[in-house]
Motif scaffolding. Structure first.
Motif, PDB file in Angstrom:
ATOM      1  N   UNK B 188      36.610 -38.441   1.123  1.00  9.91           N
ATOM      2  CA  UNK B 188      35.972 -37.228   1.637  1.00  9.91           C
ATOM      3  C   UNK B 188      36.418 -36.185   0.934  1.00  9.91           C
ATOM      4  N   UNK B 189      35.783 -35.158   0.632  1.00 12.56           N
ATOM      5  CA  UNK B 189      35.997 -33.872   0.087  1.00 12.56           C
ATOM      6  C   UNK B 189      35.493 -32.714   0.541  1.00 12.56           C
ATOM      7  N   UNK B 190      35.991 -31.531   1.111  1.00 11.56           N
ATOM      8  CA  UNK B 190      35.491 -30.482   1.771  1.00 11.56           C
ATOM      9  C   UNK B 190      35.570 -29.394   0.680  1.00 11.56           C
ATOM     10  N   UNK B 191      34.436 -28.521   0.725  1.00 13.09           N
ATOM     11  CA  UNK B 191      34.703 -27.337  -0.040  1.00 13.09           C
ATOM     12  C   UNK B 191      34.329 -26.182   0.968  1.00 13.09           C
ATOM     13  N   UNK B 192      35.211 -25.611   1.637  1.00 14.31           N
ATOM     14  CA  UNK B 192      35.052 -24.675   2.626  1.00 14.31           C
ATOM     15  C   UNK B 192      34.178 -23.186   2.271  1.00 14.31           C
ATOM     16  N   UNK B 193      33.840 -22.553   3.302  1.00 11.63           N
ATOM     17  CA  UNK B 193      32.913 -21.236   2.893  1.00 11.63           C
ATOM     18  C   UNK B 193      33.803 -20.470   1.905  1.00 11.63           C
ATOM     19  N   UNK B 194      33.231 -19.831   1.179  1.00 13.84           N
ATOM     20  CA  UNK B 194      33.797 -19.002   0.093  1.00 13.84           C
ATOM     21  C   UNK B 194      34.818 -17.837   0.932  1.00 13.84           C
ATOM     22  N   UNK B 195      36.014 -17.958   0.744  1.00 12.86           N
ATOM     23  CA  UNK B 195      36.436 -16.709   1.597  1.00 12.86           C
ATOM     24  C   UNK B 195      37.464 -17.381   2.919  1.00 12.86           C
ATOM     25  N   UNK B 196      37.122 -18.571   3.286  1.00  8.58           N
ATOM     26  CA  UNK B 196      37.663 -19.161   4.530  1.00  8.58           C
ATOM     27  C   UNK B 196      39.147 -19.535   4.120  1.00  8.58           C
ATOM     28  N   UNK B 197      39.300 -19.829   2.940  1.00  8.32           N
ATOM     29  CA  UNK B 197      40.746 -20.239   2.439  1.00  8.32           C
ATOM     30  C   UNK B 197      41.304 -18.950   1.378  1.00  8.32           C
ATOM     31  N   UNK B 198      42.455 -18.638   1.425  1.00 10.67           N
ATOM     32  CA  UNK B 198      43.016 -17.960   0.229  1.00 10.67           C
ATOM     33  C   UNK B 198      42.752 -18.247  -1.030  1.00 10.67           C
ATOM     34  N   UNK B 199      42.627 -17.464  -1.881  1.00  9.42           N
ATOM     35  CA  UNK B 199      42.921 -17.887  -3.285  1.00  9.42           C
ATOM     36  C   UNK B 199      44.142 -17.350  -3.998  1.00  9.42           C
ATOM     37  N   UNK B 200      45.040 -16.873  -3.100  1.00 12.08           N
ATOM     38  CA  UNK B 200      46.165 -16.279  -3.791  1.00 12.08           C
ATOM     39  C   UNK B 200      46.984 -17.359  -4.223  1.00 12.08           C
ATOM     40  N   UNK B 201      47.280 -17.340  -5.437  1.00 13.29           N
ATOM     41  CA  UNK B 201      48.158 -18.270  -6.127  1.00 13.29           C
ATOM     42  C   UNK B 201      47.485 -19.463  -6.671  1.00 13.29           C
ATOM     43  N   UNK B 202      46.124 -19.520  -6.480  1.00 14.91           N
ATOM     44  CA  UNK B 202      45.169 -20.586  -7.235  1.00 14.91           C
ATOM     45  C   UNK B 202      44.991 -19.889  -8.608  1.00 14.91           C
ATOM     46  N   UNK B 203      45.118 -20.594  -9.613  1.00  9.61           N
ATOM     47  CA  UNK B 203      44.830 -19.988 -10.884  1.00  9.61           C
ATOM     48  C   UNK B 203      43.135 -19.852 -11.010  1.00  9.61           C
ATOM     49  N   UNK B 204      43.121 -18.770 -11.370  1.00 11.91           N
ATOM     50  CA  UNK B 204      41.257 -18.314 -11.267  1.00 11.91           C
ATOM     51  C   UNK B 204      40.562 -19.142 -12.550  1.00 11.91           C
ATOM     52  N   UNK B 205      39.518 -19.657 -12.224  1.00 13.47           N
ATOM     53  CA  UNK B 205      38.563 -20.067 -13.120  1.00 13.47           C
ATOM     54  C   UNK B 205      37.453 -19.100 -13.184  1.00 13.47           C
ATOM     55  N   UNK B 206      36.508 -19.243 -11.779  1.00 11.61           N
ATOM     56  CA  UNK B 206      35.711 -18.361 -11.734  1.00 11.61           C
ATOM     57  C   UNK B 206      35.816 -17.689 -10.265  1.00 11.61           C
ATOM     58  N   UNK B 207      36.314 -16.303  -9.931  1.00 10.64           N
ATOM     59  CA  UNK B 207      36.772 -15.777  -8.847  1.00 10.64           C
ATOM     60  C   UNK B 207      35.885 -15.699  -7.889  1.00 10.64           C
ATOM     61  N   UNK B 208      34.544 -15.687  -8.221  1.00  4.69           N
ATOM     62  CA  UNK B 208      33.450 -15.613  -7.016  1.00  4.69           C
ATOM     63  C   UNK B 208      32.994 -16.587  -6.542  1.00  4.69           C
ATOM     64  N   UNK B 209      33.626 -17.904  -7.293  1.00  6.44           N
ATOM     65  CA  UNK B 209      33.191 -19.099  -6.865  1.00  6.44           C
ATOM     66  C   UNK B 209      34.099 -20.104  -6.546  1.00  6.44           C
ATOM     67  N   UNK B 210      35.434 -19.872  -6.891  1.00 10.50           N
ATOM     68  CA  UNK B 210      36.621 -20.938  -6.579  1.00 10.50           C
ATOM     69  C   UNK B 210      36.859 -20.871  -5.216  1.00 10.50           C
ATOM     70  N   UNK B 211      37.142 -22.113  -4.736  1.00 14.56           N
ATOM     71  CA  UNK B 211      37.634 -22.283  -3.167  1.00 14.56           C
ATOM     72  C   UNK B 211      38.273 -23.651  -3.145  1.00 14.56           C
ATOM     73  N   UNK B 212      39.463 -23.637  -2.376  1.00  5.97           N
ATOM     74  CA  UNK B 212      40.196 -24.560  -2.349  1.00  5.97           C
ATOM     75  C   UNK B 212      39.878 -25.497  -1.001  1.00  5.97           C
TER      76      UNK B 212
END
Lengths: 482, 489, 95
Positions: B188-212
């Protein structure tokens, strides 16, 4: 330098003002000048992987303030963009700036160049951006060093229309703009330290031509005087080229203050393609009009308004009002002094612009460093106005205050400098002097009126300057009457 | 009892009841990693020592009021989250020796909740890839078939989860990098709504699309992880400042009357027959649970791939400019001048796919092409997002159900020669990133080769609760998520 | 849409990537194919459609103007491939 009268110079400026915030624009590092290299940086400054920018509220407030002061349109919806290029002082490989939607557009600034009428200079735009770090070269063998302390310092870039036509106009513009940003307390306006930097786009064209000539962008201008000299040099250089049948090349040139010339920049030789796009790490700024109104309500009185008010309320000359509103600190000094001597704005102005500024200039001090407090200078002026001391005594009291501190009241009391206004005491001195100079009395009475000065002088000498000159004059005239 | 077969929720219960200690649980996973990872290559860096220390601390905390459902839970972290003083490579030679001096917000929150970090998982270099083959550290193998890819870019986390090497894993998803590998490995794998989870400290690929997001055995586990991961972060200006609902409590919702949209464009000729059959069966399950299936249309669907492959590389070309050999990361030997330093450092430090995307992104942003490519793509992006909002509104949908991937796990090397065919494997997931919506992939069967098939539930913005509840109801009614790749390969 | 070898070289320079002659050929071919995929967007009417740069409509949060960081030079320099006197060291820059 001889400027050819068949040509006119066209100048547009890009001014970078470092904002005086406590912290940097996108992180919590201190915004300070002069620390040891890389001691004021964090992972955001150094663009480490995965870190993100968060906007400092005060930067927005200062941008709005500056926009209002320059009568610009504040864009309620504005956004940051990335300007992409590689350079060691730009750690992310992009500068966070504003491009399509800057915070301020369509402003203006009125200038009064010496000996010319007032002129409107259009402000194309003002936008927020980050400053870069510094590459250090001097004295380093086979390498350059990168110091990122300055990275992330908030900047406002102010871009003018190509409305300026001479070095003198440009100088007047920069002085006026600098005084405004200082009034607003958004920037300390220090060109030498680089907190107020100016690049000039300079071109020349034949008088009456409607097209602009090809421009050169001049950088490395670290004082208003250098800006003016560079414009003069560049004007001559471009005219010479045209007159010799050569073309002016669009390029970036550096001002060399030692050799007094501009030369082409060698490093970033290749054509730029900055690939601007909206900054995905920062949502758009959406301003509430109420916020702008709140900032407007707390705006300080600006130089133009203060100038008009000083003329109207204090009946000051153009010159006095100009000097006294040149900086906010100067105007504050004057108005504090005036509080102690409200009846005599003109004398207070004379004391500030004359005795005080003369002495400060001589000592190389700013108004804020004056050893004589504004209250004291006001009190001194009031003592003259109230006949407590004469103008002459006041000068020595002033000198004493400047060198040793203290209030005029103290000094006058301690040194017994109060004017003698007692009619009887002065009359006794007058009689003594008259008795000693019967032949001069005869000459006076025979029509040698200028001898009155001699008698006044003798009496002042005898009273060590303390006799009220009005009373002395009155008594002498009565007693010398034939 | 083999503790590594427990779901995260079951492990939490066992820890809480003191049936097992966090140290025992952690040791069990470390031993399993030691046995299986050499073949699977799911981890780039193991952190066994600190994991045991964290487990010991968790054992002290368990039973105290400060314990959380994650206290003592061993997790695998995609090697894209910066972990303080623990090597973070992003799957790249560029960062092969990078030691972050800071911790990502997500991992910091999970650690604060008491979770145990086992190590950092393999991934496509800078998350650019759909098969985990672009990793500098070699491809990851799919535990269901060792000659196949687990998908990507979160392939290491997917394999670690599917092979029972952790109780839960973290992935990131820019165009499908959580959901596609989840589908291909039966988890099972969940991609949350963009902005639901902080991107701080995630090495950026595409900033407006990345989500943990979480990658787990079950939807319930995903809810438990998301609970700690989600929420506003003052260090990320794009994180959403809205309260985080109780996701676990939402799992019990009844599906009666739930309206599920089924977009025709996702069930066209690109979809394999076996996948279609499995997903249609999943819809039958939902009908039996009282939900209504509504045929809908998302006409912009086919434009997602070109739109994505303009926007994501453009942002990436800029995000990856900081790898210049000056402050961290790889630097070429003996640069003769500044330009040489830049060009050789980057040529050596980046792999082929990353370079290809940097080139593409640089091109579409360059002077003269910006309007035709980048601006156009951003406009189409809005149309794609509006497709979804219109469908949700007009049909009053709770969720949209689609396939996760057009096919099951493909063979290692199968698509390497052709970047375009590789890009097409994200055709059902990319739209969701472009629109910023939450999406979850769940296992729903196997093909004839025994490879897992997944389906995707897409929710309204910030409505993770509904897709979790919808997914959980499915897992209560089915057994697919319980299948293990044991003895496969 | 096909792009030329010269364009590929120019883009590689902008992106600061050294590419071999062989790679230049490969990128020219591959980028042309990928850009070909993008041609279909041109047929979509987008007049008046506002470009979407963020996945979710949001507004800028603002941080208080306070200093929260202290000197961390040594930590930050620890990852640097080459440093000297507290600075990052690079080949001599000519300005």
């Amino acid at each position: 330098m001889s400027q050819d009268s068949r040509y006119e110079t066209v100048i547009g400026l890009e001014i970078h003002t470092q904002l005086r915030t406590r912290s940097k624009i996108f992180c919590g590092c201190p915004n300070q000048f002069g620390s040891a290299p890389n001691t004021q940086i964090c992972p955001v400054c150094a663009a480490f992987p995965g870190v993100l920018p968060v906007l400092n509220r005060e930067v927005l407030n200062m941008a709005i303030k500056t926009g209002l002061a320059l009568h610009g349109q504040i864009r309620l919806y504005n956004e940051f963009a990335r300007k992409n290029y590689f350079y060691p002082d730009l750690p992310a490989g992009y500068q966070i700036s504003q491009f399509e939607l800057p915070i301020v557009e369509q402003g203006e600034l009125m200038i009064e160049p010496e000996g010319s009428p007032r002129k409107r200079i259009g402000i194309t735009r003002i936008h927020m951006e980050v400053d870069a770090g510094k590459n250090l070269h001097e004295g380093i063998q086979g390498a350059s060093w990168v110091d990122l302390n300055r990275t992330g310092t908030p900047l406002l870039e102010i871009v003018t229309e190509p409305d300026l036509r001479s070095a003198a106009e440009t100088g007047a513009f920069l002085k006026k703009l600098r005084s405004i940003v200082r009034y607003l307390e958004v920037c300390d306006g220090n060109m030498e330290e680089g907190s107020f930097r100016c690049d000039a786009n300079v071109s020349v064209r034949r008088w009456g031509a409607t097209q602009y000539g090809t421009r050169a962008e001049i950088k490395n201008l670290n004082s208003i005087r250098n800006v003016m000299r560079a414009i003069e040099f560049e004007t001559d250089r471009q005219i010479d080229r045209i007159e010799n049948g050569e073309k002016v090349i669009q390029e970036t040139r550096l001002w060399d203050a030692n050799q007094n010339l501009t030369r082409p920049m060698r490093g970033k030789e290749e054509a730029h393609d900055y690939r601007y796009f909206p900054e995905p790490d920062l949502p758009p700024v959406q301003l509430d009009p109420a916020r702008i109104e709140a900032i407007r309500a707390t705006m300080p009185e600006l130089p133009d308004d203060k100038f008009a008010r000083f003329q109207k309320d204090y009946a000051l000359s153009d010159y006095d009002a100009g000097v006294l509103t040149a900086s906010r600190e100067m105007a504050n000094y004057y108005e504090i002094a005036l509080r102690a001597s409200p009846a005599d704005p003109k004398s207070v102005a004379n004391w500030v612009t004359g005795e005080l500024l003369g002495r400060l200039n001589k000592e190389g001090l700013e108004i804020t460093q004056s050893p004589v407090q504004a209250e004291s200078l006001g009190a001194l002026t009031a003592m003259i106005h109230n006949n407590v001391i004469s103008g002459k005594i006041a000068k020595s009291v002033f000198a004493h205050m400047f060198e040793h501190g203290g209030t005029p009241q103290q000094i006058v009391a301690e040194q017994g400098l109060s004017q003698v206004t007692d009619q009887g005491a002065i009359e006794a001195e007058v009689d003594k002097i008259l008795a000693a100079h019967p032949e001069k009395i005869a000459q006076y009475r025979a029509g040698k009126n200028q001898l009155l000065g001699f008698f006044v002088g003798e009496i002042m000498k005898a009273t060590r300057g303390k006799a009220n000159p009005g009373v002395v004059n009155e008594l002498l005239k009565n007693k010398l009457a034939p | 009892m083999d503790a590594t077969t427990l779901t995260l929720a079951q492990a939490a219960q066992a820890l809480n009841a003191r049936e097992i200690s966090a140290q025992e649980l952690t040791r069990a996973y470390l031993e399993r990693i030691e046995a299986l990872n050499p073949a699977l290559n799911a981890f780039i860096t193991l952190d066994a020592e600190r994991a045991m220390e964290a487990a010991a601390a968790a054992d002290t905390r368990l039973g105290q009021a400060s314990a959380t459902p994650l206290t003592g839970i061993p997790l695998a972290i995609k090697d894209l989250f910066c972990t303080q003083n623990l090597r973070t490579t992003c799957g790249s030679a560029m960062l092969a020796n990078f030691l972050p001096p800071y911790e990502s917000t997500v991992t910091a929150r999970l650690k604060a909740a008491g979770a145990v970090v086992l190590g950092k998982t393999n991934m496509d270099e800078f998350a650019m890839g759909s098969s985990n083959e672009t990793s500098f550290f070699g491809p990851v193998r799919n535990p269901w078939a060792y000659d196949r890819t687990p998908g990507g870019s979160s392939g290491g986390s997917a394999t670690a989860m599917a092979a029972g090497l952790c109780a839960g894993a973290l992935g990131t998803d820019t165009g499908g990098s959580i959901r596609q590998p989840a589908a291909m490995t039966g988890i099972t794998g969940l991609k949350p709504t963009y902005g639901r989870v902080s991107r701080f400290g995630m090495i950026a690929f595409a900033s407006s699309l990345d989500q943990a997001g979480p990658m787990t055995r079950t939807v319930e586990d995903a809810a438990l992880l998301l609970q700690e991961m989600a929420g506003f972060d003052p260090k990320d200006a794009t994180s959403i400042n809205e309260p985080v609902p109780d996701y676990h409590a939402a799992l019990g919702r009844d599906l009666k009357g739930l309206r599920i949209g089924m977009p025709a464009e996702y069930f066209g000729e690109g979809l394999g027959q076996e996948s279609r059959t499995a997903i249609e069966a999943a819809m039958e399950v939902y009908r039996s649970l009282g939900a209504h299936i509504h045929p809908i249309s998302l006409p912009m669907t086919r434009h997602a791939i070109p739109t994505y492959y303009i926007i994501a590389p453009a942002e990436a070309s800029s995000n990856l400019a900081r790898y210049d050999g000056i402050r961290f990361g790889h630097r070429c030997a003996d640069p003769k001048d500044l330009k040489d330093l830049y060009c050789r450092t980057r040529a050596e430090g980046f792999g082929a796919e990353v370079k290809r995307r940097i080139m593409l992104g640089t091109y579409v942003l360059s002077s003269g092409y910006y309007d035709a490519y980048y601006r156009k793509a951003q406009q189409v992006r809005r149309l794609i997002a509006e497709d979804f909002s219109r469908a949700f509104r007009e049909h009053d949908l709770g969720v949209i159900l689609t396939p996760t991937a057009p096919e099951t796990a493909f063979k290692l090397g199968e698509k390497n020669a052709d970047p375009v065919s590789m890009y097409l494997s994200d055709i059902y997931t990319i739209n969701v990133n472009l629109a910023g919506l939450p999406g979850i992939s769940l296992p729903c069967g196997f093909d004839a080769k025994g490879l897992p098939i997944g389906f995707q539930l897409i929710g309204r913005p910030l409505d993770e609760a509904t897709i979790l509840a919808t997914g959980h109801a499915y897992q209560l009614a089915t057994q697919w998520h319980k299948a293990r790749p044991e003895g496969k390969s | 849409m096909s792009i030329t070898v010269e364009t590929v070289r120019h883009v590689a320079t902008l992106a600061r990537l050294e590419i071999s002659a062989e790679e230049t050929g490969i990128y020219t071919e591959q980028l042309s194919r990928i850009l070909g995929l993008m041609e279909q967007l041109q047929s979509i009417p987008t007049e008046g459609v506002a470009p979407m740069s963020h996945a979710v409509a949001m507004t800028m949060p603002e941080r208080d103007d306070t200093v929260t960081n202290t000197n961390q030079r040594d930590t930050l320099l620890a990852n640097a491939p080459d440093s000297e006197e507290g600075c990052f060291r690079v080949p001599k820059i000519i300005e």
